[in-house]
Design an enzyme around this catalytic site. Structure first.
Site, short mmCIF file in Angstrom:
data_model
loop_
_atom_site.label_atom_id
_atom_site.label_comp_id
_atom_site.label_asym_id
_atom_site.label_seq_id
_atom_site.Cartn_x
_atom_site.Cartn_y
_atom_site.Cartn_z
N GLU A 136 0.83 -1.21 0.00
CA GLU A 136 0.00 0.00 0.00
C GLU A 136 0.87 1.26 0.00
OE1 GLU A 136 -3.13 0.46 -0.30
OE2 GLU A 136 -3.71 2.30 0.71
N THR A 159 -4.29 10.78 -4.46
CA THR A 159 -4.32 10.69 -3.00
C THR A 159 -3.50 11.82 -2.39
OG1 THR A 159 -4.56 8.30 -3.15
CG2 THR A 159 -3.92 9.16 -1.02
#
Lengths: 306, 306
Positions: free
Chosen positions: B128, B181
């Protein structure tokens, strides 16, 4: 029923991570009040024992909340209030809330319970506002509902009852110093780091989960306050020493309300008593007078004594 | 067992009030992966379908997490990974987490489950991090544990499984626009008002309580985000229109992860489908391409298909 005698419990607000929203109710520490119906209309305070508080209804916390309920209910008789004040005002364990909530609880009983606990919270907040300058319910809610409460919102009032693990005990030390709620509020920053706020709401969420699942070790890991305690603990002498000593046996230790009282939660009464001794050892070495208490969490809240 | 085919689910992180800590798992949207043992040591990606992603293990999210587990386990054989990528990268429903968590879940199964879900979360976070630049678990945890999860802490990793009411459904709209993000993080203030933070942690606490007590109306009153949504919603075209339309039938509507997907939670599939239609009506009038999904909350998480 023309007369009622009640026990109105002390309470711990904030509970480390839950600043302004969480609270729980004590069992062995609290005020007593006798309230009786009178033919004469209105609210009267006929007796105050224990601490020096005003007899004028509009200047007395218990009087103001009683009046708020009374004016809504409009009965064709009145009430006389006797206050046996055992919780010292300004101690940080909900002294004013016990007064404010006690009178409305008792009057509601004498009226045949026309109001529910949420409505009683509303009236009690009017009294609490006299003491603290703003309407808060984080001490009133646990006093009226018992156990652990989460005040989800104040406008409108929404109180959640969170389950209480049966073997949870609290130790409280009350150093005999004064911290004004206004001073304890003023020391807080208006803004906080987002990162710390995230830690705080993770702890609030996990504490609620831990109370639901009887997970004492998770309660321990959740009793952390990264927002308020770093500021307010400076106002309480030897706070860090007390916390360090207490946490040998306790699940967690924090400031009760806006202080100066400190609370520690423990699994089992034996641990709670060891915590009490550990805290006494710390404070005995200082020249500050203090009192300590050990109590089970009171899941009932208000109690009718007679 | 030498080969396994799995379903690795999409997830919704944040869940309005629970920024950075809460998440839940979807049932019908997710990637598929086939992983098989190879005589040759190491991790190899042999096939990627659906989206254009790197085959180099060190540059692929599923590869990086697999490698982290592999280097810890040190088996005397290797693994070959086939990725059937169905969740569009950057959609805001945990695309990279599905890759990162899927590969470690599957390899752990082939190894005879030497690692628990918390350890798998640790390895998956390594993957991640490649995608998001920092180690987060708020999408990984629900993918691995299923249902609702609360990531209490990342160092050390502690994931709490919060109960999921059985009649809870989610509707997701994915507008086909890109929000990085990093951009969604940069738009957030470093500091937030203490007053708003209190509202947020009251909502986190009450949402956890509502999930424990199957209280759909309290879920509704808790799905409020006063910290992040006011900033990030500006990045999502027609967010307020979607929210208004969805909330006619939904319990609450918010940004999924860092967007651009929007999620709405509903009681019952009928409401979730009405929400889908209401959202489609809003977006059909725009020139932005979009997809919608309806899913039960998936309490299982990862699924072994064969």
């Amino acid at each position: 029923m023309n007369e009622i005698k009640i026990f109105s419990p002390a309470t711990v607000a904030n509970v480390s991570c839950g600043f302004d929203v969480l609270g729980f109710c004590l069992d062995t520490i609290g005020d007593e009040m006798i309230i009786r119906k009178t033919d004469k209309k209105g609210i009267y305070i006929s007796k105050i024992e224990g601490h020096d508080l005003p007899f004028e209804v509009e200047k007395n916390v218990a009087g103001v909340s009683a009046l708020a309920l009374y004016e809504d209910a409009q009965p064709n008789f009145g009430f006389e209030i006797e206050i046996y004040k055992k919780i010292k005002p300004g101690s940080g364990v909900g002294s004013s809330s016990a007064s404010a909530a006690g009178s409305v609880f008792a009057i509601n009983e004498l009226l045949g319970k026309p109001y529910n606990k949420t409505q009683l919270t509303y009236f009690a907040m009017k009294g609490e506002a006299l003491a603290s300058g703003s309407e808060h319910a984080d001490n009133i809610a646990p006093a009226l509902f018992g156990g652990f409460t989460l005040v989800k919102s104040v406008t409108p009032i929404e109180v959640l009852q969170i389950p209480t693990p049966s073997n949870l005990y609290v130790t409280v030390i009350h150093p005999q110093i004064e911290i004004k709620t206004s001073e304890a509020r003023a020391i807080l920053p208006k803004e906080v780091e987002l990162k710390k706020a995230i830690t705080q709401w993770a702890n609030v969420g996990s504490l609620v989960h831990a109370l639901h699942t009887n997970d004492y070790q998770l309660i321990k890991r959740s009793l952390e306050d990264v927002i308020v305690e770093p500021h307010r603990s400076k106002l309480i002498p030897f706070f860090n020493d007390v916390k360090l000593a207490a946490n040998t046996y306790a699940l967690g230790t924090g400031i009760s309300g806006s202080g100066p009282s400190i609370f520690a939660l423990s699994e089992g009464i034996e641990n709670a008593k060891k915590v009490e001794q550990a805290i006494r050892n710390v404070y005995s070495k200082t020249d500050i007078a203090f009192e300590t208490y050990v109590s089970k969490i009171n899941v009932q809240g208000m109690k009718i004594l007679s």
